[in-house]
Design a protein around this motif. Sequence first.
Motif, PDB file in Angstrom:
ATOM      1  N   PHE A 173       0.857  -1.420   0.005  1.00 30.27           N
ATOM      2  CA  PHE A 173      -0.020  -0.036   0.033  1.00 30.27           C
ATOM      3  C   PHE A 173       0.847   1.279  -0.107  1.00 30.27           C
ATOM      4  CE2 PHE A 173      -3.614   2.886   0.804  1.00 30.27           C
ATOM      5  CZ  PHE A 173      -4.448   2.444   0.263  1.00 30.27           C
ATOM      6  N   GLY A 174       2.083   0.987   0.596  1.00 30.27           N
ATOM      7  CA  GLY A 174       3.027   2.418   0.361  1.00 30.27           C
ATOM      8  C   GLY A 174       3.152   2.948  -0.884  1.00 30.27           C
ATOM      9  N   ASP A 175       3.430   1.525  -1.752  1.00 27.12           N
ATOM     10  CA  ASP A 175       3.490   2.061  -3.121  1.00 27.12           C
ATOM     11  C   ASP A 175       2.144   2.502  -3.906  1.00 27.12           C
ATOM     12  OD1 ASP A 175       5.999   1.291  -3.275  1.00 27.12           O
ATOM     13  OD2 ASP A 175       6.173  -0.581  -4.052  1.00 27.12           O
ATOM     14  N   VAL A 176       1.301   2.005  -3.247  1.00 22.30           N
ATOM     15  CA  VAL A 176      -0.185   2.469  -4.053  1.00 22.30           C
ATOM     16  C   VAL A 176      -0.309   4.011  -3.773  1.00 22.30           C
ATOM     17  CG1 VAL A 176      -2.549   2.396  -3.741  1.00 22.30           C
ATOM     18  CG2 VAL A 176      -1.269   0.237  -3.707  1.00 22.30           C
ATOM     19  N   VAL A 177       0.051   4.400  -2.349  1.00 20.03           N
ATOM     20  CA  VAL A 177      -0.130   5.605  -2.244  1.00 20.03           C
ATOM     21  C   VAL A 177       0.888   6.683  -2.748  1.00 20.03           C
ATOM     22  CG1 VAL A 177       0.505   7.377  -0.093  1.00 20.03           C
ATOM     23  CG2 VAL A 177      -0.896   5.081   0.332  1.00 20.03           C
ATOM     24  N   ASP A 178       2.097   6.114  -2.856  1.00 20.66           N
ATOM     25  CA  ASP A 178       2.988   6.943  -3.771  1.00 20.66           C
ATOM     26  C   ASP A 178       2.520   7.268  -5.168  1.00 20.66           C
ATOM     27  OD1 ASP A 178       4.667   7.112  -1.441  1.00 20.66           O
ATOM     28  OD2 ASP A 178       5.818   5.597  -2.107  1.00 20.66           O
ATOM     29  N   ALA A 179       2.043   5.963  -5.931  1.00 22.15           N
ATOM     30  CA  ALA A 179       1.651   6.057  -7.176  1.00 22.15           C
ATOM     31  C   ALA A 179       0.302   6.955  -7.278  1.00 22.15           C
ATOM     32  CB  ALA A 179       1.308   4.714  -7.736  1.00 22.15           C
ATOM     33  N   ALA A 180      -0.420   6.966  -6.337  1.00 20.79           N
ATOM     34  CA  ALA A 180      -1.605   7.832  -6.289  1.00 20.79           C
ATOM     35  C   ALA A 180      -1.338   9.396  -6.099  1.00 20.79           C
ATOM     36  CB  ALA A 180      -2.732   7.403  -5.424  1.00 20.79           C
ATOM     37  N   GLY A 181      -0.322   9.498  -5.368  1.00 28.51           N
ATOM     38  CA  GLY A 181      -0.009  10.904  -5.040  1.00 28.51           C
ATOM     39  C   GLY A 181      -0.269  11.281  -3.696  1.00 28.51           C
ATOM     40  N   GLY A 182      -0.650  10.420  -2.860  1.00 31.55           N
ATOM     41  CA  GLY A 182      -0.779  10.694  -1.384  1.00 31.55           C
ATOM     42  C   GLY A 182      -2.037   9.941  -0.994  1.00 31.55           C
ATOM     43  N   TRP A 183      -2.025  10.026   0.345  1.00 32.88           N
ATOM     44  CA  TRP A 183      -2.906   9.331   1.064  1.00 32.88           C
ATOM     45  C   TRP A 183      -4.569   9.711   0.741  1.00 32.88           C
ATOM     46  CZ3 TRP A 183      -4.726   5.421   3.734  1.00 32.88           C
ATOM     47  CH2 TRP A 183      -5.655   5.361   4.547  1.00 32.88           C
ATOM     48  N   ASP A 184      -4.767  11.086   0.487  1.00 32.79           N
ATOM     49  CA  ASP A 184      -6.224  11.310   0.033  1.00 32.79           C
ATOM     50  C   ASP A 184      -6.519  10.905  -1.230  1.00 32.79           C
ATOM     51  OD1 ASP A 184      -5.874  12.909   2.437  1.00 32.79           O
ATOM     52  OD2 ASP A 184      -6.052  14.911   1.518  1.00 32.79           O
ATOM     53  N   GLN A 185      -5.604  10.440  -2.114  1.00 32.25           N
ATOM     54  CA  GLN A 185      -6.018  10.092  -3.308  1.00 32.25           C
ATOM     55  C   GLN A 185      -6.246   8.243  -3.340  1.00 32.25           C
ATOM     56  OE1 GLN A 185      -6.615  12.241  -5.656  1.00 32.25           O
ATOM     57  NE2 GLN A 185      -6.157  13.685  -3.964  1.00 32.25           N
ATOM     58  N   ALA A 186      -5.864   7.853  -2.258  1.00 32.50           N
ATOM     59  CA  ALA A 186      -6.052   6.385  -2.101  1.00 32.50           C
ATOM     60  C   ALA A 186      -6.867   5.900  -1.167  1.00 32.50           C
ATOM     61  CB  ALA A 186      -4.550   5.859  -1.875  1.00 32.50           C
ATOM     62  N   SER A 187      -7.700   6.858  -0.365  1.00 28.17           N
ATOM     63  CA  SER A 187      -8.678   6.570   0.502  1.00 28.17           C
ATOM     64  C   SER A 187      -9.956   7.590   0.231  1.00 28.17           C
ATOM     65  CB  SER A 187      -8.096   6.833   1.824  1.00 28.17           C
ATOM     66  OG  SER A 187      -7.614   8.158   2.116  1.00 28.17           O
ATOM     67  N   ASP A 188     -11.357   7.163   0.803  1.00 32.32           N
ATOM     68  CA  ASP A 188     -12.275   7.823   0.539  1.00 32.32           C
ATOM     69  C   ASP A 188     -12.533   8.876   1.730  1.00 32.32           C
ATOM     70  OD1 ASP A 188     -13.771   6.393   2.548  1.00 32.32           O
ATOM     71  OD2 ASP A 188     -14.466   5.150   0.788  1.00 32.32           O
ATOM     72  N   GLN A 189     -13.453   9.706   1.545  1.00 34.03           N
ATOM     73  CA  GLN A 189     -13.656  10.872   2.522  1.00 34.03           C
ATOM     74  C   GLN A 189     -14.269  10.182   3.919  1.00 34.03           C
ATOM     75  OE1 GLN A 189     -16.895  13.520   1.464  1.00 34.03           O
ATOM     76  NE2 GLN A 189     -17.742  12.131   0.106  1.00 34.03           N
ATOM     77  N   TRP A 190     -15.078   9.113   3.864  1.00 36.41           N
ATOM     78  CA  TRP A 190     -15.595   8.453   4.879  1.00 36.41           C
ATOM     79  C   TRP A 190     -14.624   7.760   5.701  1.00 36.41           C
ATOM     80  CZ3 TRP A 190     -17.878   7.836  -0.018  1.00 36.41           C
ATOM     81  CH2 TRP A 190     -18.955   8.732  -0.065  1.00 36.41           C
ATOM     82  N   LEU A 191     -13.747   7.050   5.001  1.00 33.03           N
ATOM     83  CA  LEU A 191     -12.628   6.467   5.981  1.00 33.03           C
ATOM     84  C   LEU A 191     -11.652   7.631   6.713  1.00 33.03           C
ATOM     85  CD1 LEU A 191     -10.513   3.494   4.493  1.00 33.03           C
ATOM     86  CD2 LEU A 191      -9.512   5.064   5.806  1.00 33.03           C
ATOM     87  N   ARG A 192     -11.460   8.476   5.687  1.00 33.64           N
ATOM     88  CA  ARG A 192     -10.614   9.499   6.361  1.00 33.64           C
ATOM     89  C   ARG A 192     -11.259  10.369   7.579  1.00 33.64           C
ATOM     90  NH1 ARG A 192      -9.854  10.950   0.658  1.00 33.64           N
ATOM     91  NH2 ARG A 192     -10.894  12.612   1.028  1.00 33.64           N
ATOM     92  N   ARG A 193     -12.325  10.137   7.658  1.00 32.39           N
ATOM     93  CA  ARG A 193     -13.211  10.839   8.777  1.00 32.39           C
ATOM     94  C   ARG A 193     -13.530   9.598  10.286  1.00 32.39           C
ATOM     95  NH1 ARG A 193     -17.537  14.188   5.075  1.00 32.39           N
ATOM     96  NH2 ARG A 193     -16.338  15.603   4.438  1.00 32.39           N
ATOM     97  N   ALA A 194     -13.166   8.461   9.598  1.00 31.97           N
ATOM     98  CA  ALA A 194     -13.718   7.444  10.620  1.00 31.97           C
ATOM     99  C   ALA A 194     -12.750   7.578  11.950  1.00 31.97           C
ATOM    100  CB  ALA A 194     -13.323   6.135   9.982  1.00 31.97           C
ATOM    101  N   ASP A 195     -13.273   6.989  13.167  1.00 35.17           N
ATOM    102  CA  ASP A 195     -12.725   6.832  14.215  1.00 35.17           C
ATOM    103  C   ASP A 195     -11.211   6.081  13.963  1.00 35.17           C
ATOM    104  OD1 ASP A 195     -14.765   8.039  15.452  1.00 35.17           O
ATOM    105  OD2 ASP A 195     -15.525   5.960  16.176  1.00 35.17           O
ATOM    106  N   ALA A 196     -10.268   6.635  14.642  1.00 39.48           N
ATOM    107  CA  ALA A 196      -9.053   5.922  14.396  1.00 39.48           C
ATOM    108  C   ALA A 196      -8.362   6.179  12.939  1.00 39.48           C
ATOM    109  CB  ALA A 196      -8.886   4.594  14.818  1.00 39.48           C
ATOM    110  N   SER A 197      -8.845   6.955  12.165  1.00 36.15           N
ATOM    111  CA  SER A 197      -8.489   7.102  10.751  1.00 36.15           C
ATOM    112  C   SER A 197      -6.941   7.273  10.640  1.00 36.15           C
ATOM    113  CB  SER A 197      -9.116   8.215  10.212  1.00 36.15           C
ATOM    114  OG  SER A 197      -9.003   9.327  10.701  1.00 36.15           O
TER     115      SER A 197
END
Length: 216
Positions: A173-197
């Motif tokens: 997933f580190g390579d996925v994040v790097d390819a996408a250009g960052g965490w925000d591009q590899a996760s949706d808004q609901w996950l980023r707002r979740a508890d323990a996100s």
Amino acid sequence: MSSNNFPSRVVDGQGRGWFATHPYTDEEKALGEQVVYRRGGANDEVISLAQLGEKYGPWRPVVPMPEGDHHAMVQALTKAGKKAAGTLAVAVFKVAKQTMVDNGMRPTELLIAGRPGSWEADALRHLAWSLGSDIKLTRTDMWAGQLCEEIITRWITDPDAFVEVAEGLASVFGDVVDAAGGWDQASDQWLRRADASEFYRRYLCSLSEHYGPTTF
């Protein structure tokens, strides 16, 4: 057998992880072995590799992730875009749940057997049961999810070897994040707002160039 020929980590027939160490107590030295195996706890059994095979075998060596699997998962999850993190979490949850049904093991025990006690193993457990169990399938990429399930299942059920999962998936997933250009591009808004996100982000980005803290 020289100490160089002993596997550094093995998984026994009960799906439990053991690691090799040189004997240092009198009791361990009495085994007459260059290398002994322990499970990690202060009161855990310490035995020779031969004894491990006799009592808890067959054992499997923990081996590196095949490069082809790494490439396939990175490619599939990168194509999943912002559904990538949720897709992986659900895939891990499904594998953990199926393993429990098939083998009667405690949740995620087999998944973390390659490196039990590590912070990555603890993070993987939470990723599966606290996050993956709660994500709707509409927030995942079906094709990427199925691919990840198949690969992870093969890693932990191959009769000849065992691929460490927790740090392996962080590498993927580190390579996925790097390819996408960052965490925000590899996760949706609901996950980023979740508890323990932030806990999930730190695990999934731990081997990424984007590991540093987020800004709020």
